[in-house]
Design a protein around this motif. Structure first.
Motif, short mmCIF file in Angstrom:
data_model
loop_
_atom_site.label_atom_id
_atom_site.label_comp_id
_atom_site.label_asym_id
_atom_site.label_seq_id
_atom_site.Cartn_x
_atom_site.Cartn_y
_atom_site.Cartn_z
N ASP A 175 34.69 38.40 40.90
CA ASP A 175 34.25 37.28 41.73
C ASP A 175 35.08 37.23 43.01
O ASP A 175 36.29 37.53 42.99
N VAL A 176 34.42 36.86 44.11
CA VAL A 176 35.11 36.64 45.38
C VAL A 176 34.66 35.28 45.90
O VAL A 176 33.44 35.04 46.05
N ASP A 193 27.83 43.42 47.67
CA ASP A 193 28.14 42.00 47.45
C ASP A 193 29.55 41.70 47.94
O ASP A 193 29.80 40.69 48.63
N PHE A 194 30.49 42.56 47.55
CA PHE A 194 31.89 42.37 47.94
C PHE A 194 32.05 42.38 49.46
O PHE A 194 32.68 41.50 50.04
N LYS A 195 31.42 43.35 50.10
CA LYS A 195 31.53 43.45 51.56
C LYS A 195 30.92 42.24 52.25
O LYS A 195 31.48 41.69 53.19
N ARG A 196 29.78 41.80 51.76
CA ARG A 196 29.08 40.68 52.39
C ARG A 196 29.88 39.39 52.27
O ARG A 196 30.06 38.66 53.26
N ILE A 197 30.39 39.11 51.06
CA ILE A 197 31.12 37.86 50.85
C ILE A 197 32.40 37.83 51.66
O ILE A 197 32.74 36.83 52.31
N VAL A 198 33.15 38.96 51.64
CA VAL A 198 34.41 39.00 52.38
C VAL A 198 34.15 38.92 53.89
O VAL A 198 34.86 38.22 54.62
N SER A 199 33.13 39.60 54.37
CA SER A 199 32.83 39.60 55.81
C SER A 199 32.43 38.21 56.31
O SER A 199 32.67 37.85 57.46
N LYS A 217 38.32 52.18 47.99
CA LYS A 217 37.03 52.72 47.58
C LYS A 217 36.67 52.12 46.23
O LYS A 217 37.53 51.91 45.37
N PHE A 218 35.38 51.85 46.04
CA PHE A 218 34.93 51.16 44.85
C PHE A 218 33.86 51.96 44.12
O PHE A 218 33.22 52.83 44.69
N ARG A 228 33.60 43.18 27.93
CA ARG A 228 32.82 41.95 27.76
C ARG A 228 32.47 41.34 29.11
O ARG A 228 32.60 40.13 29.32
N LEU A 229 32.01 42.18 30.01
CA LEU A 229 31.64 41.73 31.35
C LEU A 229 30.16 41.96 31.59
O LEU A 229 29.56 42.89 31.04
N SER A 230 29.57 41.14 32.42
CA SER A 230 28.18 41.32 32.82
C SER A 230 28.07 41.90 34.22
O SER A 230 27.00 42.32 34.63
N HIS A 231 29.19 41.94 34.97
CA HIS A 231 29.16 42.42 36.35
C HIS A 231 30.57 42.77 36.79
O HIS A 231 31.55 42.48 36.10
N GLY A 232 30.68 43.40 37.96
CA GLY A 232 31.98 43.76 38.51
C GLY A 232 31.98 45.13 39.16
O GLY A 232 31.11 45.96 38.89
#
Length: 481
Positions: free
Chosen positions: A439-440, A450-456, A398-399, A411-415
């Motif tokens: 990043d993936v 985003d994570f689900k789409r890239i991995v799928s 879960k995220f 110091r992150l812009s995303h994640g």
């Protein structure tokens, strides 16, 4: 001789009669009229209507009906205190490292507005961002622990819930119907002064001030001159009927305190965001899929536009709602569902009230001629899918999206962060709870989708890059077969 005497006598009588007539007219009819004005009587210009006596705006009803529905929000958060090395030789060999110190406890405060008698409360995202504990204090001094239902950095809105019944609450008003010069009240808790009410007028609408730095942030503020100070954030902006027309969010100031103007998220946006967070756990963002800009005199001259109006489309994105509807580059958007739009902020305000899959009527000007299109809005991935918070469970994990405070600290812009980990490919690959995926397969991950789409869509191996909450970087590789 007698004739001369008669003529002389007649002339004398006539002259004497004329003299008497002139004297009588001057004495009785032509005298200048002088009006004495008592000193205590006010003087007014005849060309200006006088203000009706006793007709000043009565704001007592709006104040009395709203003050009990505005709460004091107190937050506590724990931050890891880190001290970075400034030794260039150390950084040359080891990178940007830091020493761990004792965690620091941070306390903050703001305001919130009760939206229902069963305890749903709206506030600003920046009020509760990164909070470990949220307490809500009512106007009658009752205090409750609040649960965070959901938050949306793009609009700076968050929804809380307290377990209590029969609470006073405010109903949404029509922020689109607000007029310039209309009286409004700001209700909140500035400087911890609870239940404070200030008054002002609507100074501007659909104002973009560049304060929201979130990805795809929306700014279409109601600008007022009602006094707002630190602690007012998340409080109510109400009209004279006591209806909620905005959530006070920011001030324009060089000192940090009120200096003339304040800004509120309009109720039209707040109501939609609150509904999404309650129903889905996250906001369903609908977009047209166009790169836009205001129509200026320079733009009008360059593209031979007959009027300075609407919003100019610089580019229509591929696989977007606008492209599918037939909208083209260099078109000018004049209205959405009959509401005129003359700035990017106004266009964002209208579109943000919809969800992916909604159909809207968009009036376009092409070659200086109007043309209407029906557009089926899509999400940022080019489809009309509605995403629920429960969909955040993927590959046994879960995220949750990072808060602005976490981004700043790391110091992150995303994640996205793993909040729970069960049996699955991610756990088998060695990932742990608390790991932040940035990043993936070399693509940035800004949201769970985003994570689900890239991995799928991955064929073969998956490369996950990121870091843990202490700043330690790591990467993992696993196969999808």
């Amino acid at each position: 001789m007698k004739d001369y005497k008669k003529i002389g006598l007649t002339f004398f009588v006539a002259l004497f009669s004329a003299f008497i007539a002139v004297w009588a007219y001057s004495a009785f009819f032509s005298k200048t009229q002088i009006v004495t004005v008592p000193q205590e009587q006010s003087l007014r210009y005849a060309s200006l209507p006088s203000a009706p006596q006793g007709q000043a705006p009565d704001l007592t009803y709006a104040a009395g009906s709203s003050v009990h529905a505005v709460v004091h929000v107190k937050v506590t958060s724990t931050q890891e205190a880190r001290q970075f090395h400034n030794n260039p030789f150390y950084e040359w060999f080891y990178g940007d490292r830091y020493q761990q110190r004792q965690p620091q406890v941070r306390q903050g405060a703001g305001s919130g507005v009760i939206l229902s008698n069963d305890g749903y409360i709206v506030t600003n995202n920046h009020v509760i961002d990164g909070a470990d504990d949220i307490q809500v204090v009512l106007n009658d001094n009752r205090q409750f622990e609040a649960k965070l239902i959901g938050a949306d950095p793009t609009t700076d809105i968050a929804v809380l819930k307290v377990e209590e019944e029969d609470l006073p609450f405010l109903q949404f008003g029509n922020s689109d119907a607000l007029k310039l010069g209309e009286w409004v009240l700001a209700v909140g808790n500035p400087f911890n002064l609870t239940s404070t009410v200030t008054a002002g007028i609507v100074s501007a609408k659909s104002r973009n001030i560049g304060i929201n730095r979130a990805e795809m942030g929306i700014e279409a503020f109601i600008q007022t001159d009602a006094a707002v100070n630190p602690g007012n954030s998340g409080g109510a902006l109400v009209n004279m009927n006591g209806e909620l027309v905005g959530i006070n969010t920011a001030i324009a100031s060089r000192t940090g305190s009120y200096s003339g103007y304040s800004f509120a998220v309009p109720a039209s946006i707040v109501e939609k965001v609150v509904g999404d967070l309650k129903e889905f756990g996250q906001v369903q963002r609908a977009i047209l899929g166009v790169n836009i800009g205001d129509v200026t005199a320079e733009v009008a001259e360059k593209y031979d536009l007959d009027k300075i109006e609407g919003v100019f489309i610089g580019k229509v994105n591929e696989n977007s709602a606008a492209e599918a509807a037939g909208i083209e580059d260099e078109d000018v958007i004049l209205s959405v569902d009959g509401v005129s739009v003359n700035s990017t902020a106004q266009l964002q305000e209208q579109v943000s009230q919809h969800r992916p899959g909604d159909k809207v009527k968009v009036l376009i000007k092409r070659d200086n001629k109007p043309k209407q299109f029906t557009v089926t809005l899509r999400n940022m991935h080019g489809d009309t899918e509605i995403i629920k918070a429960s969909d955040n469970n993927f590959l046994g994990a879960k995220f949750d999206e990072l808060t602005e405070d976490e981004k700043y600290q790391l110091r992150l812009s995303h994640g996205i962060k793993i909040t729970d980990l069960d049996k699955g490919k991610l756990k088998d690959a060695g990932l742990k709870e608390g790991f932040i995926v940035t990043d993936v397969n070399k693509e940035e991950v800004k949201a769970v989708n985003d994570f689900k789409r890239i991995v799928s869509q991955a064929k073969g191996g998956v490369l996950i890059e990121g870091l843990y909450s202490n700043g330690e970087p790591a990467y993992f590789v696993f196969g999808m077969n």
